[in-house]
Design an enzyme around this catalytic site. Structure first.
Site, mmCIF file in Angstrom:
data_model
loop_
_atom_site.group_PDB
_atom_site.id
_atom_site.type_symbol
_atom_site.label_atom_id
_atom_site.label_comp_id
_atom_site.label_asym_id
_atom_site.label_seq_id
_atom_site.Cartn_x
_atom_site.Cartn_y
_atom_site.Cartn_z
ATOM 1 N N THR A 58 -26.179 46.237 -7.102
ATOM 2 C CA THR A 58 -26.487 46.922 -5.837
ATOM 3 C C THR A 58 -25.436 47.951 -5.425
ATOM 4 O O THR A 58 -25.587 48.584 -4.380
ATOM 5 C CB THR A 58 -26.663 45.888 -4.720
ATOM 6 O OG1 THR A 58 -25.475 45.090 -4.608
ATOM 7 C CG2 THR A 58 -27.857 44.983 -5.012
ATOM 8 N N ASP A 124 -19.461 28.768 -6.988
ATOM 9 C CA ASP A 124 -18.769 29.965 -6.510
ATOM 10 C C ASP A 124 -19.634 30.563 -5.402
ATOM 11 O O ASP A 124 -20.625 31.240 -5.683
ATOM 12 C CB ASP A 124 -18.591 30.963 -7.660
ATOM 13 C CG ASP A 124 -17.861 32.226 -7.220
ATOM 14 O OD1 ASP A 124 -17.354 32.257 -6.083
ATOM 15 O OD2 ASP A 124 -17.792 33.177 -8.014
ATOM 16 N N THR A 171 -9.360 32.260 -5.468
ATOM 17 C CA THR A 171 -8.930 33.458 -6.181
ATOM 18 C C THR A 171 -8.868 34.666 -5.258
ATOM 19 O O THR A 171 -9.441 34.666 -4.161
ATOM 20 C CB THR A 171 -9.885 33.770 -7.345
ATOM 21 O OG1 THR A 171 -11.195 34.061 -6.808
ATOM 22 C CG2 THR A 171 -9.996 32.594 -8.301
ATOM 23 N N SER A 172 -8.172 35.691 -5.731
ATOM 24 C CA SER A 172 -8.171 37.029 -5.113
ATOM 25 C C SER A 172 -7.674 37.036 -3.681
ATOM 26 O O SER A 172 -8.217 37.736 -2.826
ATOM 27 C CB SER A 172 -9.584 37.646 -5.174
ATOM 28 O OG SER A 172 -10.015 37.748 -6.498
ATOM 29 N N ILE A 203 -4.706 45.626 -10.346
ATOM 30 C CA ILE A 203 -4.999 46.841 -11.119
ATOM 31 C C ILE A 203 -5.661 47.856 -10.187
ATOM 32 O O ILE A 203 -6.615 47.510 -9.471
ATOM 33 C CB ILE A 203 -5.918 46.506 -12.306
ATOM 34 C CG1 ILE A 203 -5.199 45.548 -13.264
ATOM 35 C CG2 ILE A 203 -6.359 47.764 -13.034
ATOM 36 C CD1 ILE A 203 -6.061 45.031 -14.389
ATOM 37 N N PRO A 204 -5.172 49.101 -10.154
ATOM 38 C CA PRO A 204 -5.703 50.108 -9.208
ATOM 39 C C PRO A 204 -7.081 50.622 -9.617
ATOM 40 O O PRO A 204 -7.251 51.775 -9.998
ATOM 41 C CB PRO A 204 -4.641 51.208 -9.249
ATOM 42 C CG PRO A 204 -4.049 51.109 -10.613
ATOM 43 C CD PRO A 204 -4.052 49.644 -10.953
ATOM 44 N N THR A 210 -16.362 40.640 -11.974
ATOM 45 C CA THR A 210 -15.138 39.919 -12.334
ATOM 46 C C THR A 210 -15.100 38.507 -11.759
ATOM 47 O O THR A 210 -14.616 37.580 -12.410
ATOM 48 C CB THR A 210 -13.894 40.691 -11.868
ATOM 49 O OG1 THR A 210 -14.011 40.964 -10.465
ATOM 50 C CG2 THR A 210 -13.760 41.996 -12.634
ATOM 51 N N GLY A 211 -15.613 38.331 -10.551
ATOM 52 C CA GLY A 211 -15.635 36.990 -9.963
ATOM 53 C C GLY A 211 -16.544 36.052 -10.737
ATOM 54 O O GLY A 211 -16.201 34.888 -10.970
ATOM 55 N N ASP A 212 -17.702 36.556 -11.154
ATOM 56 C CA ASP A 212 -18.636 35.757 -11.943
ATOM 57 C C ASP A 212 -18.017 35.368 -13.282
ATOM 58 O O ASP A 212 -18.168 34.241 -13.763
ATOM 59 C CB ASP A 212 -19.938 36.523 -12.171
ATOM 60 C CG ASP A 212 -20.554 37.032 -10.881
ATOM 61 O OD1 ASP A 212 -20.599 36.262 -9.913
ATOM 62 O OD2 ASP A 212 -20.976 38.205 -10.841
#
Length: 287
Positions: A58, A124, A171-172, A203-204, A210-212
């Site tokens: 999306t 998650d 995370t994150s 990382i910029p 990425t979470g999945d």
């Protein structure tokens, strides 16, 4: 009439059999597209149920596709059950967009546990990011009532342990330009959990899926190292970061400005980093 096929369930699995209920995109890697392949590389049999099927994720200007509702999900479960195909060692769920679908997922959890009481449920919630919700507010209440919700910090880990889960990973968490992962493993009820942290340089660039992928890696490695959640997290983080570095490098070589838009991850090109990651990010005790 031909005899029924030999059930795949009759064959032993050295790792496990995962039912993964997540989104699916025709192009790109999010949801099941980001989770199924890595788990297969790690040796798991994975059966995906696609909660949505979209042309693309999306974040693009437009997308088209279909959304599975709770009744349709339950139809699939009943079809599996009718053929004695509902034995799973793990259930993995990611983004869920409606309360009705979430309630059906909770029915699926109960059904799978009635067949295999030892089922591991890896949840998650994918509720939001950077202070913004991806889902309706009422979804938060349902997750909280069902003890599935993740919160920030060590105290959140303790609250979740008290609600039931023995392993919690958050995370994150953004701190001073870096990302922080917090893990907590309560090996025995009533005992204080072993908690650890991993600091990860940010990382910029912005990536999707990425979470999945991280959740799938955590499932895969924590099952291989059931008593060492810290090692499973080290392997998962190191694998993911290697993949993200490759993604940025590949886009940069192609002349793309990596900060101009979100990047599709280089999943297929990172198979070695998924199968045999070099541990480059170490955990430390979180006191």
């Amino acid at each position: 009439m031909a005899p029924p096929p030999v059930l795949a369930l009759a064959l032993p699995s050295e790792t496990g059999r995962v039912l993964s209920i997540q989104s699916h995109t025709v192009q790109g890697y999010v949801g099941n597209k980001s989770a199924v392949f890595p788990l297969q590389l790690l040796g798991y049999d994975v059966d995906p149920i696609n909660s949505v099927q979209f042309s693309n994720h999306t974040g693009y200007p437009t997308f088209k596709g279909q959304v599975l509702n709770g009744d349709q999900l339950w139809d699939l479960i009943e079809g599996l059950e009718a053929n004695s195909l509902l034995y799973y060692t793990h259930l993995l769920t990611g983004y869920i967009g409606s309360v009705s679908f979430l309630n059906t997922v909770l029915k699926v959890v109960d059904k799978l546990r009635s067949i295999n009481p030892g089922l591991t449920y890896v949840c998650d919630p994918v509720l939001g990011d950077e202070g913004k919700l991806y889902v309706p507010q009422e979804m938060v209440s349902v997750y909280r009532e069902k003890d599935c919700i993740e919160q920030d910090g060590r105290e959140a880990c303790n609250i979740l342990h008290a609600a039931g889960p023995s392993k919690v990973v958050i995370t994150s968490i953004n701190i001073d330009g870096n990302l922080l992962l917090i893990g907590s493993h309560q090996k025995e009820k009533g005992q204080p959990p072993a908690q650890f942290r991993i600091s990860i340089p940010k990382i910029p660039a912005y990536f999707t899926g990425t979470g999945d992928l991280m959740t799938a890696l955590l499932l895969g490695w924590s099952n291989k190292y059931p008593d060492n959640l810290d090692k499973a997290a080290e392997l998962s983080v190191s694998s993911l970061q290697a993949l993200l570095v490759r993604t940025v490098n590949d886009y940069t070589r192609a002349g793309h400005d990596c900060q101009s838009s979100s990047l599709e991850i280089r999943l297929i090109q990172s198979q070695d980093d998924i199968r045999n990651p070099e541990i480059t990010y170490k955990s430390e005790i979180y006191n």
